[in-house]
Enzyme design. Sequence first.
Site, mmCIF file in Angstrom:
data_model
loop_
_atom_site.group_PDB
_atom_site.id
_atom_site.type_symbol
_atom_site.label_atom_id
_atom_site.label_comp_id
_atom_site.label_asym_id
_atom_site.label_seq_id
_atom_site.Cartn_x
_atom_site.Cartn_y
_atom_site.Cartn_z
ATOM 1 C CG ASP A 76 2.584 -6.730 -5.847
ATOM 2 O OD1 ASP A 76 1.956 -6.523 -4.917
ATOM 3 O OD2 ASP A 76 2.208 -7.915 -6.799
ATOM 4 C CD GLU A 122 -3.060 -1.076 -0.059
ATOM 5 O OE1 GLU A 122 -3.155 0.071 -0.428
ATOM 6 O OE2 GLU A 122 -3.464 -2.228 -0.327
HETATM 7 ZN ZN LIG Z 1 -2.730 -2.835 -4.599
#
Ligand SMILES: [Zn+2]
Length: 412
Positions: free
Chosen positions: A359, A275
């Site tokens: 990611d 996030e």
């Molecule tokens: Zn995401």
Amino acid sequence: MNTLLLIILIIIVLEFLLELILDLLNLKARKQPIPTILSDVYPPDRYKQQQSYKVETTHFSLFQNSISTLAIALVLYFGLLGTLHGWLAEFNFGDIVTTLIFFAIVGFVGWITSLPFSVWGTFVIEEKYGFNKTTKRLFVVDSIKSLLISFIIGGGILAIVTWVYHLTQEWFWIIALGIMLVFSLLANALYSRVIVPLFNKQQPLQEGELLNAIKDFGQRIGFPVGKVFVIDGSKRSTKANAYFTGFGSNRRVVLYDTLIEKMSTEEIVAVLAHEVGHYRKHHIWINFGLGAVQSAIILYLFGWLAQSSALSIALGFESANEPVFHLSLLAFGLLFSPIETILGVFTNRLSRTMEYQADAFAAKHNQGKGLISGLKQLSAENLSNLTPHPMYVLVNYSHPTLLQRINRINGE
Ligand SMILES: [Zn+2]
């Protein structure tokens, strides 16, 4: 038959067929063997459950879609929206009030007809697979609250936009765009303080191992995480989630209590790192900018097409000698939906790219391992599909598949 109406009806049928084809492809794809790297996501009997959950939800949404497509087509074919407007116009309420009542009636009918589906989805399907925690009472209270909120907020925006439209058609699109942008900034800033408390309780995360780990991580990467809240998602569903909201000093991390219950500290920090990656890469602003461009194009086209009464006539108000705002708006929405589907393919693609970037951010900060096991855990808890069809992913997925994400994190 009116040509424009015919085009609208063809669009509706084609959209339905597209969805049907994608759903069928996706159902077929579920029979593929599970990729080796994902073999530990589900125990065998749980995987059987996932498969039948998938079949059941797909059949249910196809059923709901068939009914609503048929209903909308019949309403349009018989010109019922035009009839409704003709009836309302006789009361001489004035332009803005007529538009508001028109949409209130259409919105209410839409809400009440979708209610049985929503009841079935929650209390029969989600219940059967053990997701549902919503009580009947909570469901009723939630439904009434959402209805009221959409009447107040939707009605408010609609009133202003209608007013602008009757004030100036020439500048309508740019003023309406300004209103929408201000509103969406406001909504983003106030969401967790005004809207969320109407439905959920949010409490600061208690001092302890998890909070320390989160703060540690923030310090290591030079990113003060801000406030961390826990939301009682378990009140409605066992499904888990986490998100970032607000900006600047308003920024907060929100973790579902279901997430905390099911995931290890390492996994939660990794999900959080993902996030933070979105935040660091300015994804919120990129999305906001793209949304603004898209809205500008839509509003400009609408402003241009809405100058003709052809749209109102197509929806069944045959005596229209000047365009009727709300009929034009609905007809435009229907005509625009294929373009929206195509735009959706691009925005979903961009969104998947951003997910990879977030990611990668987490992996760069040594959270790759935790993220992989966290994602596996989330997929298992939410009964996610391990082998979706590539065409289905192309059109509908805002996130890459679990397999794609894991391979990318592992550098493959
Ligand atoms: Zn995401």
